[in-house]
Design a protein around this motif. Structure first.
Motif, PDB file in Angstrom:
ATOM      1  N   SER A 174       0.790  -1.308   0.128  1.00 41.49           N
ATOM      2  CA  SER A 174       0.017   0.079  -0.240  1.00 41.49           C
ATOM      3  C   SER A 174       0.797   1.332  -0.045  1.00 41.49           C
ATOM      4  O   SER A 174       0.362   2.237  -0.714  1.00 41.49           O
ATOM      5  N   THR A 175       2.087   1.240   0.452  1.00 47.02           N
ATOM      6  CA  THR A 175       2.721   2.543   0.688  1.00 47.02           C
ATOM      7  C   THR A 175       3.295   3.181  -0.621  1.00 47.02           C
ATOM      8  O   THR A 175       3.364   4.021  -0.922  1.00 47.02           O
ATOM      9  N   ILE A 176       3.774   1.980  -1.265  1.00 45.04           N
ATOM     10  CA  ILE A 176       4.437   2.231  -2.566  1.00 45.04           C
ATOM     11  C   ILE A 176       3.334   2.837  -3.589  1.00 45.04           C
ATOM     12  O   ILE A 176       3.682   3.882  -4.423  1.00 45.04           O
ATOM     13  N   GLU A 177       2.285   2.479  -3.405  1.00 42.14           N
ATOM     14  CA  GLU A 177       0.875   3.089  -4.197  1.00 42.14           C
ATOM     15  C   GLU A 177       0.812   4.493  -3.657  1.00 42.14           C
ATOM     16  O   GLU A 177       0.667   5.345  -4.541  1.00 42.14           O
ATOM     17  N   GLY A 178       0.971   4.791  -2.363  1.00 40.86           N
ATOM     18  CA  GLY A 178       0.865   6.175  -2.048  1.00 40.86           C
ATOM     19  C   GLY A 178       2.239   7.048  -2.416  1.00 40.86           C
ATOM     20  O   GLY A 178       1.917   8.052  -3.168  1.00 40.86           O
ATOM     21  N   VAL A 179       3.387   6.369  -2.518  1.00 41.55           N
ATOM     22  CA  VAL A 179       4.463   7.087  -3.116  1.00 41.55           C
ATOM     23  C   VAL A 179       4.437   7.444  -4.780  1.00 41.55           C
ATOM     24  O   VAL A 179       4.634   8.474  -4.933  1.00 41.55           O
ATOM     25  N   ARG A 180       3.752   6.402  -5.338  1.00 39.06           N
ATOM     26  CA  ARG A 180       3.532   6.691  -6.756  1.00 39.06           C
ATOM     27  C   ARG A 180       2.592   7.841  -6.865  1.00 39.06           C
ATOM     28  O   ARG A 180       2.928   9.009  -7.714  1.00 39.06           O
ATOM     29  N   ILE A 181       1.627   7.992  -6.169  1.00 43.53           N
ATOM     30  CA  ILE A 181       0.572   9.264  -6.101  1.00 43.53           C
ATOM     31  C   ILE A 181       1.092  10.556  -5.787  1.00 43.53           C
ATOM     32  O   ILE A 181       0.987  11.398  -6.385  1.00 43.53           O
ATOM     33  N   LEU A 182       1.878  10.660  -4.671  1.00 43.12           N
ATOM     34  CA  LEU A 182       2.752  11.672  -4.554  1.00 43.12           C
ATOM     35  C   LEU A 182       3.828  12.122  -5.310  1.00 43.12           C
ATOM     36  O   LEU A 182       3.753  13.281  -5.739  1.00 43.12           O
ATOM     37  N   GLU A 183       4.479  11.237  -6.152  1.00 46.36           N
ATOM     38  CA  GLU A 183       5.307  11.607  -7.208  1.00 46.36           C
ATOM     39  C   GLU A 183       4.495  12.043  -8.502  1.00 46.36           C
ATOM     40  O   GLU A 183       4.766  13.039  -9.036  1.00 46.36           O
ATOM     41  N   GLN A 184       3.275  11.520  -8.580  1.00 46.16           N
ATOM     42  CA  GLN A 184       2.410  11.848  -9.920  1.00 46.16           C
ATOM     43  C   GLN A 184       1.933  13.220  -9.653  1.00 46.16           C
ATOM     44  O   GLN A 184       1.871  14.041 -10.579  1.00 46.16           O
ATOM     45  N   ASN A 185       1.821  13.743  -8.424  1.00 46.51           N
ATOM     46  CA  ASN A 185       1.255  15.134  -8.038  1.00 46.51           C
ATOM     47  C   ASN A 185       2.442  16.064  -7.680  1.00 46.51           C
ATOM     48  O   ASN A 185       2.132  17.079  -7.299  1.00 46.51           O
ATOM     49  N   GLY A 186       3.528  15.775  -7.994  1.00 52.25           N
ATOM     50  CA  GLY A 186       4.803  16.568  -7.639  1.00 52.25           C
ATOM     51  C   GLY A 186       5.065  17.057  -6.233  1.00 52.25           C
ATOM     52  O   GLY A 186       5.377  18.278  -5.955  1.00 52.25           O
ATOM     53  N   PHE A 187       5.074  15.792  -5.404  1.00 52.63           N
ATOM     54  CA  PHE A 187       5.243  16.199  -3.910  1.00 52.63           C
ATOM     55  C   PHE A 187       6.497  16.939  -3.682  1.00 52.63           C
ATOM     56  O   PHE A 187       6.623  17.791  -3.211  1.00 52.63           O
ATOM     57  N   ARG A 188       7.631  15.896  -4.188  1.00 58.07           N
ATOM     58  CA  ARG A 188       8.884  16.546  -3.948  1.00 58.07           C
ATOM     59  C   ARG A 188       9.160  17.789  -4.534  1.00 58.07           C
ATOM     60  O   ARG A 188      10.043  18.970  -4.079  1.00 58.07           O
TER      61      ARG A 188
END
Ligand SMILES: NC(=O)C1=CN([C@@H]2O[C@H](COP(=O)(O)OP(=O)(O)OC[C@H]3O[C@@H](n4cnc5c(N)ncnc54)[C@H](O)[C@@H]3O)[C@@H](O)[C@H]2O)C=CC1
Ligand SMILES: O=C(O)[C@@H]1CCC=N1
Length: 264
Positions: free
Chosen positions: A233-247
């Motif tokens: 589940s965490t890596i799914e959240g990481v993918r969504i954060l990256e997709q949304n330009g979190f960093r």
């Protein structure tokens, strides 16, 4: 009186709370000035320190003077008190953009000047402060200043060129962290968790993660990888954060804060 603050709003109150909790000073060894009687009353009730409405009183009663007003009032305040400053005084600026050279010039005479960037977690003894000083401040005097900032958290003495970075990464960042906590808690509320409990889960997760970075010395990326189970589940959240330009959003926010600070 051992230490004085001109202006006693959010940041001065946070620092003083931290100092008092640690027992570095007694309440009657701290003097603060406020613009209004309402502000003085707040300082007395919240902190129990000595208050005045006269900035001159701060300079007359202590040799260590923190300028804890908003940056746009620095010049006005220094103009007001500069004639009472003596070579025994140390003037401490805590505002972004107010350089050692600027502070020295506005003091109107060669003085001991310290520039620091604290943050509001000082209030709970978990502040992070970057400090630099001019050449008139001896190593012993700088150590005394660091003893003060250590009383409400951690301190790093840094070259002045890093002060804008300090301002962004620790001075301003608590605001962004609180937004992150709020957003995490909102998501938990959306999943059915009561709000109060959601803040506790979000804040403790953040506190624990920060502690892991500080105490293990491990790379944050490695610590992140330890949480991400394959196909989990965490890596799914990481993918969504990256997709949304979190960093990138964090990077740009801190860069913007640092650049703004330089101009203040
Ligand atoms: N709030 C924060 O997280 C941080 C703030 N700082 C710096 O700390 C300084 C103070 O910021 P805050 O505490 O957030 O602002 P604030 O607005 O909460 O406090 C400033 C206080 O100064 C008083 N004041 C204004 N003019 C005055 C005058 N002429 N004489 C005496 N008192 C006067 C105001 O009434 C107010 O109580 C600023 O320079 C800011 O850049 C630095 C690091 C973090
Ligand atoms: O917002 C500001 O300008 C100040 C400096 C660091 C945190 N607050």
């Amino acid at each position: 009186m051992k230490i004085g603050f001109i202006g006693c709003g959010n940041m001065a109150s946070a620092m003083i709370s931290g100092m008092l909790k640690k027992g570095l000073y007694k309440k009657d060894e701290i003097i603060v000035s406020n613009l209004t009687e309402e502000g003085s009353k707040r300082s007395r009730e919240k902190l129990g320190v000595v208050t005045t409405l006269d900035n001159h009183e701060v300079v007359k009663n202590t040799k260590l003077v923190f300028l804890a007003v908003k940056p746009q009032f620095y010049e006005e305040v220094l103009n007001e008190v500069k004639d009472e400053l003596t070579p025994e005084h140390t003037v401490v600026g805590i505002a972004p953009g107010k350089t050692l050279a600027w502070l020295e010039e506005k003091c109107g005479q060669p003085l001991k000047v310290v520039r620091m960037m604290p943050n509001t977690p000082a209030q709970v003894g978990e502040g992070m402060t970057g400090v630099c000083a001019n050449e008139k401040v001896s190593a012993e005097e700088l150590a005394q200043i660091c003893e003060i900032t250590d009383s409400f958290g951690r301190t790093e003495v840094v070259p002045e060129r890093l002060m804008d970075a300090v301002s962004a990464v620790s001075g301003c960042s608590p605001a962004y962290v609180f937004m992150f906590i709020e957003a995490m808690a909102d998501a938990a509320v959306a999943q059915g968790m009561p709000r109060k409990q959601a803040y506790q889960f979000a804040a403790q997760a953040l506190l624990g993660s920060a502690k892991m970075v500080l105490e293990t010395g491990m790379h944050p990326g490695e610590l992140k990888d330890m949480v991400c189970s394959p196909a989990g589940s965490t890596i799914e959240g990481v993918r969504i954060l990256e997709q949304n330009g979190f960093r990138s959003a964090v990077f740009e926010a801190l860069n913007g804060a640092a650049e703004k600070g330089k101009k203040m």
